[in-house]
Design an enzyme around this catalytic site. Structure first.
Site, PDB file in Angstrom:
ATOM      1  N   GLU A  54       0.826  -1.206   0.000  1.00 24.66           N
ATOM      2  CA  GLU A  54       0.000   0.000   0.000  1.00 24.66           C
ATOM      3  C   GLU A  54       0.865   1.262   0.000  1.00 24.66           C
ATOM      4  OE1 GLU A  54      -2.222  -2.831   2.896  1.00 24.66           O
ATOM      5  OE2 GLU A  54      -0.213  -2.604   2.040  1.00 24.66           O
ATOM      6  N   CYS A  77      -2.996  -3.258   7.133  1.00 23.38           N
ATOM      7  CA  CYS A  77      -2.640  -3.441   8.541  1.00 23.38           C
ATOM      8  C   CYS A  77      -3.142  -2.275   9.382  1.00 23.38           C
ATOM      9  CB  CYS A  77      -1.131  -3.617   8.702  1.00 23.38           C
ATOM     10  SG  CYS A  77      -0.150  -2.155   8.309  1.00 23.38           S
ATOM     11  N   ALA A 164      16.636 -42.314  -6.517  1.00 19.79           N
ATOM     12  CA  ALA A 164      18.007 -42.604  -6.940  1.00 19.79           C
ATOM     13  C   ALA A 164      18.119 -44.095  -7.198  1.00 19.79           C
ATOM     14  CB  ALA A 164      19.013 -42.177  -5.873  1.00 19.79           C
ATOM     15  N   SER A 170      21.344 -40.105  -9.086  1.00 15.04           N
ATOM     16  CA  SER A 170      20.056 -39.416  -9.128  1.00 15.04           C
ATOM     17  C   SER A 170      20.022 -38.271 -10.131  1.00 15.04           C
ATOM     18  CB  SER A 170      19.717 -38.855  -7.740  1.00 15.04           C
ATOM     19  OG  SER A 170      20.690 -37.899  -7.328  1.00 15.04           O
ATOM     20  N   THR A 198      21.286 -36.124   2.748  1.00 11.76           N
ATOM     21  CA  THR A 198      21.223 -35.519   1.417  1.00 11.76           C
ATOM     22  C   THR A 198      22.358 -34.523   1.228  1.00 11.76           C
ATOM     23  OG1 THR A 198      18.820 -35.785   1.307  1.00 11.76           O
ATOM     24  CG2 THR A 198      19.800 -34.131  -0.140  1.00 11.76           C
ATOM     25  N   GLY A 300      16.152 -35.773   2.671  1.00 11.23           N
ATOM     26  CA  GLY A 300      15.950 -37.068   2.087  1.00 11.23           C
ATOM     27  C   GLY A 300      14.750 -37.832   2.608  1.00 11.23           C
TER      28      GLY A 300
END
Length: 376
Positions: A54, A77, A164, A170, A198, A300
């Site tokens: 705004e 707000c 994978a 992968s 991972t 993972g």
């Protein structure tokens, strides 16, 4: 809703969607000011959450805001910061009408902004394109109501749910266009979370690598109960340039905590669960307390499984390729321990997209379903 209101509210929501992922802990709000059928101002909440949409639109419009209609993607707000609120600013600017799709879930505003506008004699319409607005603000609403961010689990898998091969290969299951879409997910999330496993296997950067948008990379987070992540990892090495957080158990090695903090990593300590890993619920509460509204989880399998098991996943973005990797390949989820179909979690399909032979299916859990694009 008349066609004019529909057109301009759509524009305000498009502006709001544009900065998702960069305005936390504040919502991303778009605003369009229209006077005499002409757009005189438009704005979006700036990165970091200030100024609000705004304020940006009013600054553009200047004196032309007087007598205008303001289309705002969320209730303006009412809580004051630096002496003013967005509802106060709209009143002072002399707008005649305000159109909003939904009230602000933040208890500091929650209806007070609309009340302030109406007390000043401004006509306020509420509810235009409400479903679309609720989708855009789902992360902000989640943090306010549940104390945690909206969680989207991203999986890139074969048709049999494998991420994978049995040997760990992968890259890449899906093609280039699907991978670009995955980077788009990073663009519109505040943070991306992976597990330590991972991080060790892939050594990723977790940045947004869309041309021209590299600066919009999210916060990178690793769930690492015992702080075993290598100090030579790409994430730690780049922590001075891109915000990097590691969530660990409170009793993790003190020297490791100090070494990571010295490498500009923000170490977050939380309770462990019964398995000895960081508690998923405690982790999500900690991330919510830091202002995160939209969290993308990229693996993972153990981390993904624990979040699903604890009902902490709101959406799943499943990128899938037409290949089969077999039962010895790495699964996308682990540890769910479903013994009967009645115990299986049901998901509602929201969205489909294809790129050549690759596809994306987006799903939502329970009450988190949305009628709008869920990967914005």
């Amino acid at each position: 809703m008349n066609p004019v209101d529909h057109h301009h509210m759509t524009a305000a929501l498009v502006l709001a969607r544009r900065n998702l992922g960069s305005t936390w802990p504040n919502p991303s709000v778009g605003c369009v000011l229209v006077r005499g059928g002409v757009v005189v101002g438009r704005g979006t909440t700036a990165p970091g959450g200030r100024p609000h949409g705004e304020a940006v639109a009013l600054d553009m419009a200047g004196e032309r805001a007087s007598g205008a209609t303001a289309y705002v993607a969320l209730e303006p707000c009412a809580h004051r910061r630096n002496g003013s609120s967005c509802s106060d600013s709209l009143v002072r600017a002399g707008v005649e009408r305000v159109v909003v799709p939904m009230t602000d879930p933040d208890p500091r505003t929650s209806g007070r902004g609309i009340m302030r506008l109406r007390e000043a004699g401004i006509d306020v319409d509420v509810g235009a394109l409400a479903d679309e607005a609720h989708d855009i603000h789902a992360g902000f609403t989640s943090r306010i109501i549940t104390g945690r961010p909206l969680v989207t689990l991203k999986v890139a898998a074969s048709l049999d749910g494998r991420i994978a091969t049995a040997t760990g290969e992968s890259q890449w299951i899906t093609g280039r266009q699907a991978r670009r879409a995955a980077h788009g997910l990073r663009l519109h999330h505040d943070a991306v979370l992976i597990g330590r496993g991972t991080a060790d296997i892939d050594d990723p950067l977790l940045t947004c690598r869309l041309d021209g948008l590299e600066h919009r990379s999210p916060v990178r987070i690793v769930a690492d109960s015992n702080l075993g992540l290598s100090r030579k990892s790409a994430l730690v090495a780049s922590a001075g340039d891109i915000p990097t957080w590691i969530v660990c158990g409170r009793d993790a090695d003190v020297a490791r905590k100090e070494a990571l903090r010295n490498a500009h990593v923000d170490v977050i300590e939380v309770d462990r669960d019964h398995s000895g890993r960081v508690s998923p619920k405690a982790m999500m509460a900690a991330l919510g307390s830091r202002g995160l509204t939209r969290l993308l989880v990229e693996g993972g399998a153990m981390l993904a499984g624990s979040l699903v098991r604890d009902d902490l996943v709101d959406r799943v973005a499943w990128f899938h390729a037409p290949l089969l990797l077999g039962h010895e390949a790495a699964a996308s989820l682990a540890g769910l321990e479903v013994e009967s179909l009645t115990d299986a979690r049901r998901w509602r399909v929201l969205f489909h997209r294809t790129w050549g032979q690759d596809g994306l299916t987006v799903l939502a859990s329970g009450d988190n379903a949305s009628a709008c694009s869920p990967v914005s």
